[in-house]
Design a protein around this motif. Structure first.
Motif, PDB file in Angstrom:
ATOM      1  N   ASN A  13       9.998 -45.085   3.372  1.00 28.74           N
ATOM      2  CA  ASN A  13      11.052 -44.412   3.992  1.00 28.74           C
ATOM      3  C   ASN A  13      10.800 -43.738   4.965  1.00 28.74           C
ATOM      4  O   ASN A  13      11.357 -42.587   5.403  1.00 28.74           O
ATOM      5  CB  ASN A  13      12.122 -43.902   2.958  1.00 28.74           C
ATOM      6  CG  ASN A  13      11.466 -42.686   2.207  1.00 28.74           C
ATOM      7  OD1 ASN A  13      10.162 -42.675   2.227  1.00 28.74           O
ATOM      8  ND2 ASN A  13      12.151 -41.823   1.701  1.00 28.74           N
ATOM      9  N   LEU A  33      11.688 -38.040   8.843  1.00 28.56           N
ATOM     10  CA  LEU A  33      11.429 -38.272  10.075  1.00 28.56           C
ATOM     11  C   LEU A  33       9.773 -37.446  10.494  1.00 28.56           C
ATOM     12  O   LEU A  33      10.086 -36.216   9.955  1.00 28.56           O
ATOM     13  CB  LEU A  33      12.470 -37.470  11.178  1.00 28.56           C
ATOM     14  CG  LEU A  33      13.477 -38.553  11.246  1.00 28.56           C
ATOM     15  CD1 LEU A  33      14.666 -37.583  11.685  1.00 28.56           C
ATOM     16  CD2 LEU A  33      13.505 -39.688  11.879  1.00 28.56           C
ATOM     17  N   CYS A  39      13.582 -39.296  15.816  1.00 25.30           N
ATOM     18  CA  CYS A  39      14.866 -39.738  15.390  1.00 25.30           C
ATOM     19  C   CYS A  39      14.998 -41.190  15.139  1.00 25.30           C
ATOM     20  O   CYS A  39      13.947 -42.040  14.813  1.00 25.30           O
ATOM     21  CB  CYS A  39      15.652 -39.786  16.763  1.00 25.30           C
ATOM     22  SG  CYS A  39      15.110 -41.051  18.053  1.00 25.30           S
ATOM     23  N   CYS A  40      16.300 -41.596  14.692  1.00 28.24           N
ATOM     24  CA  CYS A  40      16.341 -43.206  14.004  1.00 28.24           C
ATOM     25  C   CYS A  40      16.883 -43.990  15.180  1.00 28.24           C
ATOM     26  O   CYS A  40      17.846 -44.758  15.195  1.00 28.24           O
ATOM     27  CB  CYS A  40      17.756 -42.852  13.079  1.00 28.24           C
ATOM     28  SG  CYS A  40      17.217 -41.858  11.626  1.00 28.24           S
ATOM     29  N   THR A  78      20.046 -36.171  19.235  1.00 33.30           N
ATOM     30  CA  THR A  78      18.743 -36.260  19.005  1.00 33.30           C
ATOM     31  C   THR A  78      18.194 -34.664  18.785  1.00 33.30           C
ATOM     32  O   THR A  78      17.299 -34.495  17.990  1.00 33.30           O
ATOM     33  CB  THR A  78      18.138 -37.200  19.704  1.00 33.30           C
ATOM     34  OG1 THR A  78      18.041 -36.795  21.073  1.00 33.30           O
ATOM     35  CG2 THR A  78      18.593 -38.463  19.468  1.00 33.30           C
ATOM     36  N   GLN A 130      23.018 -41.808  13.595  1.00 38.60           N
ATOM     37  CA  GLN A 130      22.412 -41.161  14.622  1.00 38.60           C
ATOM     38  C   GLN A 130      22.102 -42.546  15.562  1.00 38.60           C
ATOM     39  O   GLN A 130      22.178 -42.477  16.768  1.00 38.60           O
ATOM     40  CB  GLN A 130      21.184 -40.389  14.493  1.00 38.60           C
ATOM     41  CG  GLN A 130      20.397 -39.904  15.578  1.00 38.60           C
ATOM     42  CD  GLN A 130      19.239 -39.249  15.154  1.00 38.60           C
ATOM     43  OE1 GLN A 130      18.326 -39.801  14.435  1.00 38.60           O
ATOM     44  NE2 GLN A 130      18.999 -37.944  15.404  1.00 38.60           N
ATOM     45  N   VAL A 158      13.549 -47.772  12.802  1.00 37.41           N
ATOM     46  CA  VAL A 158      14.195 -48.109  11.565  1.00 37.41           C
ATOM     47  C   VAL A 158      13.803 -49.481  11.037  1.00 37.41           C
ATOM     48  O   VAL A 158      13.267 -49.632  10.040  1.00 37.41           O
ATOM     49  CB  VAL A 158      15.627 -47.465  11.346  1.00 37.41           C
ATOM     50  CG1 VAL A 158      16.269 -47.936  10.147  1.00 37.41           C
ATOM     51  CG2 VAL A 158      15.952 -46.154  11.971  1.00 37.41           C
ATOM     52  N   LYS A 215      18.031 -32.191  15.883  1.00 43.23           N
ATOM     53  CA  LYS A 215      17.204 -32.521  14.788  1.00 43.23           C
ATOM     54  C   LYS A 215      15.807 -32.499  15.133  1.00 43.23           C
ATOM     55  O   LYS A 215      14.895 -32.182  14.342  1.00 43.23           O
ATOM     56  CB  LYS A 215      17.659 -33.935  14.460  1.00 43.23           C
ATOM     57  CG  LYS A 215      16.760 -34.346  13.311  1.00 43.23           C
ATOM     58  CD  LYS A 215      17.162 -33.737  11.957  1.00 43.23           C
ATOM     59  CE  LYS A 215      16.258 -34.190  10.663  1.00 43.23           C
ATOM     60  NZ  LYS A 215      16.528 -33.372   9.529  1.00 43.23           N
ATOM     61  N   ILE A 232      16.677 -37.014   6.644  1.00 42.52           N
ATOM     62  CA  ILE A 232      17.919 -37.245   6.949  1.00 42.52           C
ATOM     63  C   ILE A 232      18.279 -38.266   6.157  1.00 42.52           C
ATOM     64  O   ILE A 232      17.659 -39.364   5.763  1.00 42.52           O
ATOM     65  CB  ILE A 232      17.626 -37.876   8.570  1.00 42.52           C
ATOM     66  CG1 ILE A 232      19.089 -38.058   9.167  1.00 42.52           C
ATOM     67  CG2 ILE A 232      16.976 -38.980   8.506  1.00 42.52           C
ATOM     68  CD1 ILE A 232      18.999 -38.458  10.645  1.00 42.52           C
ATOM     69  N   CYS A 262      21.120 -41.385   9.480  1.00 42.87           N
ATOM     70  CA  CYS A 262      20.324 -41.887  10.134  1.00 42.87           C
ATOM     71  C   CYS A 262      21.016 -43.125  10.962  1.00 42.87           C
ATOM     72  O   CYS A 262      20.687 -43.323  12.299  1.00 42.87           O
ATOM     73  CB  CYS A 262      19.187 -42.680   9.339  1.00 42.87           C
ATOM     74  SG  CYS A 262      17.693 -43.248  10.225  1.00 42.87           S
ATOM     75  N   THR A 276      17.544 -41.077   1.484  1.00 40.75           N
ATOM     76  CA  THR A 276      16.868 -40.309   2.803  1.00 40.75           C
ATOM     77  C   THR A 276      15.689 -41.269   3.467  1.00 40.75           C
ATOM     78  O   THR A 276      14.955 -41.861   2.912  1.00 40.75           O
ATOM     79  CB  THR A 276      16.234 -38.950   2.238  1.00 40.75           C
ATOM     80  OG1 THR A 276      15.447 -39.222   1.378  1.00 40.75           O
ATOM     81  CG2 THR A 276      17.799 -38.364   1.837  1.00 40.75           C
ATOM     82  N   PHE A 277      15.614 -40.839   4.793  1.00 45.39           N
ATOM     83  CA  PHE A 277      14.443 -41.048   5.358  1.00 45.39           C
ATOM     84  C   PHE A 277      13.673 -39.690   5.606  1.00 45.39           C
ATOM     85  O   PHE A 277      14.445 -38.820   5.828  1.00 45.39           O
ATOM     86  CB  PHE A 277      14.959 -41.894   6.717  1.00 45.39           C
ATOM     87  CG  PHE A 277      15.339 -43.434   6.692  1.00 45.39           C
ATOM     88  CD1 PHE A 277      14.133 -44.471   6.002  1.00 45.39           C
ATOM     89  CD2 PHE A 277      16.255 -43.985   7.024  1.00 45.39           C
ATOM     90  CE1 PHE A 277      14.545 -45.553   5.942  1.00 45.39           C
ATOM     91  CE2 PHE A 277      16.683 -45.126   6.672  1.00 45.39           C
ATOM     92  CZ  PHE A 277      15.771 -46.069   6.218  1.00 45.39           C
TER      93      PHE A 277
END
Length: 315
Positions: free
Chosen positions: A175, A17, A181-182, A80, A103, A187, A83, A95, A100, A14-15
């Motif tokens: 992370n 945000l 958003c990604c 976007t 997206q 990223v 989320k 996410i 990610c 996971t990341f």
């Protein structure tokens, strides 16, 4: 002792945000205009699609391209904003790695599609003004479909390297993504590898693909203006140019925030991070909000059908 921020995230599950870093306390208040703008974007673009589908008199090249633009706006904002709002309202920051990258792909591919559709609309205006007698035979339904397919395939192919490269790199710093958003830059900046190829490709995409789109639009409008200035009367020139105002406004609504956001992210090293993220959010929402408003107000056929629909419901 191992530090969680330096754990090897070669393929992180996971990341996280952060939303708008530095403005977490104001997330609820910030969500109000964002939610309102997203609602307007949904209503406006679905209204355009509904009116064009319902009215057979609007089944022509210009309105087909407008429907393509509306669909692109809907997908780009929906990829976007929900989320983002879940982060603001429910603190839902996680996410998955695959989500990610998905997206990321949708953001960049549909941004490219939107630019390509504006080029197609510029070509539509060029044929309509410079060769009006050939308009119906030049822009047939088959030609419009082929142009739309070319725009979609071109953007899909050009965007493929973004998630592919991002998946290959190891993530050993953190992370945590300081964004809502990604986006590609947000990223890959977390990767602990040489990401110059990604940066170069992003710059190539911006300068070549978007640059070529702007070039073709500029050429189209140079020829359009030359044809307009050859018209015999001032009223005829103003009336003809008036058919291009909506498209010119749509171009500015897309390219100005896009160019400003891209340049700020690459060269605005001393700019506060929350300002950069806010600029990116403007790019995500302003075009989908403005495009249906611009065409709804400026396009007589759509404005007339919308007024008929509203007055019919009232009676």
């Amino acid at each position: 002792m191992s530090d969680s921020n330096t754990t090897d995230f070669t393929n992180p599950s996971t990341f996280i945000l952060l939303g708008i870093p530095g403005l977490e306390a104001a997330h609820i208040w910030i969500s109000i205009p964002f939610c309102a703008m997203y609602t307007i974007a949904l209503l406006g673009n679905f209204t355009i699609l509904f009116i064009v589908k319902r009215e057979s008199s609007l089944h022509g090249p210009m309105f087909y391209f407008l429907c393509m633009l509306a669909v692109t706006d809907l997908v780009m904002s929906t990829s976007t904003v929900p989320k983002m709002l879940s982060i603001f309202w429910f603190n839902s920051r996680e996410i998955s790695f695959s989500a990610c990258l998905t997206q990321m792909y949708f953001i960049h591919s549909f941004s490219g599609m939107e630019s390509g559709i504006l080029v197609a609309m510029a070509f539509d205006r060029y044929v309509a003004i410079c060769y009006p007698l050939r308009y119906s035979t030049t822009l047939t339904n088959s030609v419009v479909a082929k142009i739309g397919l070319a725009v979609v395939l071109g953007s899909v192919i050009v965007t493929l390297p973004y998630p592919f490269l991002a998946r290959q790199w190891p993530y050993c710093r953190t992370n945590i993504i300081s964004h809502f958003c990604c986006g590609h830059i947000a990223v890959v900046n977390l990767a602990c590898a040489d990401i110059q190829i990604g940066n170069y490709y992003g710059l190539f995409d911006l300068l070549s693909v978007i640059g070529m789109d702007v070039f073709f639009i500029a050429v189209s409008y140079t020829l359009i203006l030359r044809a307009i200035f050859r018209l015999p009367t001032k009223d005829a020139r103003l009336k003809t140019f008036g058919t291009c105002i909506s498209h010119v406004s749509a171009i500015l609504a897309l390219y100005v925030p896009d160019l400003f956001s891209s340049l700020m992210y690459r060269f605005g090293h001393n700019v506060p991070l929350h300002f950069l993220v806010l600029i990116a959010s403007v790019y995500q929402l302003v075009p989908p909000v403005l495009h249906p408003i611009i065409y709804g107000v400026r396009t007589k056929q759509i404005r007339g059908r919308l007024l008929q629909l509203l007055t019919h419901r009232e009676t």
